[in-house]
Scaffold this motif. Structure first.
Motif, mmCIF file in Angstrom:
data_model
loop_
_atom_site.group_PDB
_atom_site.id
_atom_site.type_symbol
_atom_site.label_atom_id
_atom_site.label_comp_id
_atom_site.label_asym_id
_atom_site.label_seq_id
_atom_site.Cartn_x
_atom_site.Cartn_y
_atom_site.Cartn_z
ATOM 1 N N THR A 145 0.826 -1.204 0.000
ATOM 2 C CA THR A 145 0.000 0.000 0.000
ATOM 3 C C THR A 145 0.862 1.257 0.000
ATOM 4 O O THR A 145 1.765 1.409 0.833
ATOM 5 C CB THR A 145 -0.911 0.016 1.236
ATOM 6 N N THR A 177 -6.068 -4.127 -14.199
ATOM 7 C CA THR A 177 -4.941 -3.405 -13.617
ATOM 8 C C THR A 177 -4.024 -2.849 -14.676
ATOM 9 O O THR A 177 -3.560 -1.713 -14.599
ATOM 10 C CB THR A 177 -4.161 -4.336 -12.675
ATOM 11 N N PRO A 194 -4.261 2.872 -7.030
ATOM 12 C CA PRO A 194 -4.691 3.578 -5.814
ATOM 13 C C PRO A 194 -6.009 4.302 -5.930
ATOM 14 O O PRO A 194 -6.669 4.542 -4.926
ATOM 15 C CB PRO A 194 -3.539 4.563 -5.559
ATOM 16 N N ARG A 195 -6.421 4.637 -7.155
ATOM 17 C CA ARG A 195 -7.671 5.381 -7.315
ATOM 18 C C ARG A 195 -8.746 4.457 -7.868
ATOM 19 O O ARG A 195 -8.563 3.837 -8.917
ATOM 20 C CB ARG A 195 -7.498 6.575 -8.263
ATOM 21 N N ALA A 223 0.857 -0.783 -9.534
ATOM 22 C CA ALA A 223 0.013 -1.948 -9.819
ATOM 23 C C ALA A 223 0.078 -2.379 -11.279
ATOM 24 O O ALA A 223 0.162 -3.575 -11.584
ATOM 25 C CB ALA A 223 -1.430 -1.665 -9.409
ATOM 26 N N PRO A 244 -3.291 -1.110 -2.507
ATOM 27 C CA PRO A 244 -3.289 -0.092 -3.568
ATOM 28 C C PRO A 244 -1.903 0.536 -3.736
ATOM 29 O O PRO A 244 -1.274 0.950 -2.769
ATOM 30 C CB PRO A 244 -4.306 0.931 -3.056
ATOM 31 N N THR A 245 -1.434 0.581 -4.970
ATOM 32 C CA THR A 245 -0.127 1.169 -5.259
ATOM 33 C C THR A 245 -0.083 1.695 -6.685
ATOM 34 O O THR A 245 -0.722 1.127 -7.588
ATOM 35 C CB THR A 245 1.006 0.139 -5.081
ATOM 36 N N ARG A 251 -3.564 -3.278 -6.627
ATOM 37 C CA ARG A 251 -4.543 -2.576 -7.453
ATOM 38 C C ARG A 251 -4.164 -1.095 -7.526
ATOM 39 O O ARG A 251 -3.449 -0.586 -6.659
ATOM 40 C CB ARG A 251 -5.947 -2.739 -6.881
#
Length: 419
Positions: A270, A413, A345-346, A311, A307-308, A343
């Motif tokens: 994350t 993704t 981040p937004r 991704a 989330p990154t 996944r």
């Protein structure tokens, strides 16, 4: 292997082990890039048994109890039986008694070869429960083995009550209600069934995860298997050293005996800004696994989540594998498998309509009978190889649905992008 504590005055010392699966073929080795570690794993069950014998000798044990599945089925040749005979002969030379019951893998009907064992070994009957009392040691051991592979009756219900004046051990290969993991329900019983026997200790086999189900007047425990045999059998594996005094609570200490270790790492990425930060997080987790294992080789299966911004890049499976192997090499572990569930981040990254179309297509594919028929054809060619390598069971509809859903996640993704 840690040094056992001195035994309490008047105690009988018993070592409890189970599910040795001697000479069992290990799965997942084809994906390892390290030939030396793969070879270590191929003979790991023998090395773990040797360590078990050393623990018995070094701890000054009075007896070793083996709670089933000593073998993984009938021997491929007599070398397996001869190796076991040599190990228990060493215990005989040291004055250590050995008590064993058969389980579902080494049931009487499964083993077609046999060798004469030293006089210190007692194999319990498969016809009904029996009790062996050693007055010199102050120990009574109760047990019953499996005649056939699938035992559906509650064997514990027929076990006799405790023998007064000595320490009592129940030896049983069984599924106890409330135990961990998914296992075939062989010789099913409850904690209440076992507690009612009044033994100081019940030594269980069949469940490969180490677990103590009850303590107090009766301690009930799975020692787990001696050596992890595939990527799902993770963490330290070994045996219990149990000190027993009649009428008192058992003192139980776990000792790791595995020769090599499998570890499964869930790595939270994350907020990672890029792949370099992800690789750093993965490296730190691998270092922790390396340190916990001592001098053992460590084989790692890693799963990235969270989330990154990286991704999209992590959805490139070849790059992900290379980054993970580089981190593993730096940490001194061997990578077995890596996957990313990271996944963007937004929420809503990418074209919403396109992403929804991808998800619907994946759901339709997962439930498509024509796909299932096609997979059945493939199973004849590569299905067994995939299953033995612990990659995919093509006969499991849940696995096929998960595969389709995972493909949709990866595509979504990639469409959302990332560094």
């Amino acid at each position: 292997m840690s040094t056992p504590e001195p035994r309490p005055p008047g105690a009988v010392r018993v070592v409890h082990a189970a599910d040795v699966h001697l000479d069992s073929p290990l799965r997942g080795l084809r994906r390892l890039g390290d030939d030396a570690v793969a070879q270590t794993l191929r003979v790991a069950t023998r090395g773990a048994l040797e360590r078990l014998v050393a623990l018995c000798v070094d701890s000054g044990a009075d007896a070793l109890v083996l709670a089933g599945d000593l073998y993984d089925g009938t021997w491929h040749d007599y070398a397996t039986g001869r190796f076991f005979t040599r190990q228990v002969q060493r215990l005989d030379d040291e004055g250590v008694r050995v008590f064993l019951v058969s389980g579902n893998h080494d049931a009487e009907s499964q083993i077609t070869h046999s060798l004469t064992l030293p006089g210190n070994v007692h194999r319990f009957s498969v016809d009904g429960p029996e009790t062996v009392v050693d007055e010199h040691l102050g120990l009574a051991v109760h047990g019953q083995g499996y005649r056939t592979r699938a035992v559906s009756s509650n064997l514990a219900a027929g076990y006799p009550g405790r023998v007064p004046g000595v320490a009592n051990v129940g030896l049983l290969h069984a599924t106890v209600d409330g135990s961990q993991g998914e296992h075939e329900r062989y010789a099913p019983c409850s904690v209440a069934d076992l507690t009612a026997l009044g033994y100081e200790y019940v030594a269980l086999g069949h469940v490969h995860a180490r677990e103590v189900l009850a303590t107090g007047a009766t301690t009930i425990a799975y020692s787990g298997n001696l050596q992890g045999r595939h990527p799902r059998e993770t963490g330290a594996k070994g045996a219990h050293v149990v000190d027993l005094v009649p009428g008192q609570e058992a003192r139980v200490a776990f000792h790791a005996l595995d020769v090599a270790r499998w570890e499964s790492l869930d790595v939270d990425v994350t907020g990672a800004a890029d792949v370099a930060e992800v690789a750093g997080a993965l490296h730190r987790e691998m270092l922790g696994a390396r340190e916990a294992a001592g001098d053992r080789p460590v084989v790692v299966r890693a799963r990235l989540h969270g989330p990154t911004a990286a991704a999209g890049a992590l959805a490139d499976t070849e790059r992900l594998r290379q980054e993970a192997e580089q981190a593993a090499e730096a940490a001194g572990v061997v990578l077995e498998k890596v996957e990313s569930r990271a996944r963007p981040p937004r929420a809503g990254g990418g074209d919403p309509e396109l992403l929804e179309s991808v998800r619907r297509a994946a759901q339709a594919m997962a439930g498509d009978p024509a796909l299932t028929q096609h997979v059945r054809g493939v199973r004849n060619d590569v299905g067994r190889m995939l299953k033995e390598a612990d990659l995919l069971d093509l006969g499991d509809p849940r696995a096929l649905r998960a595969l389709a859903e995972r493909a949709a996640e990866d595509l979504a993704t990639r469409l959302a992008g990332g560094r």
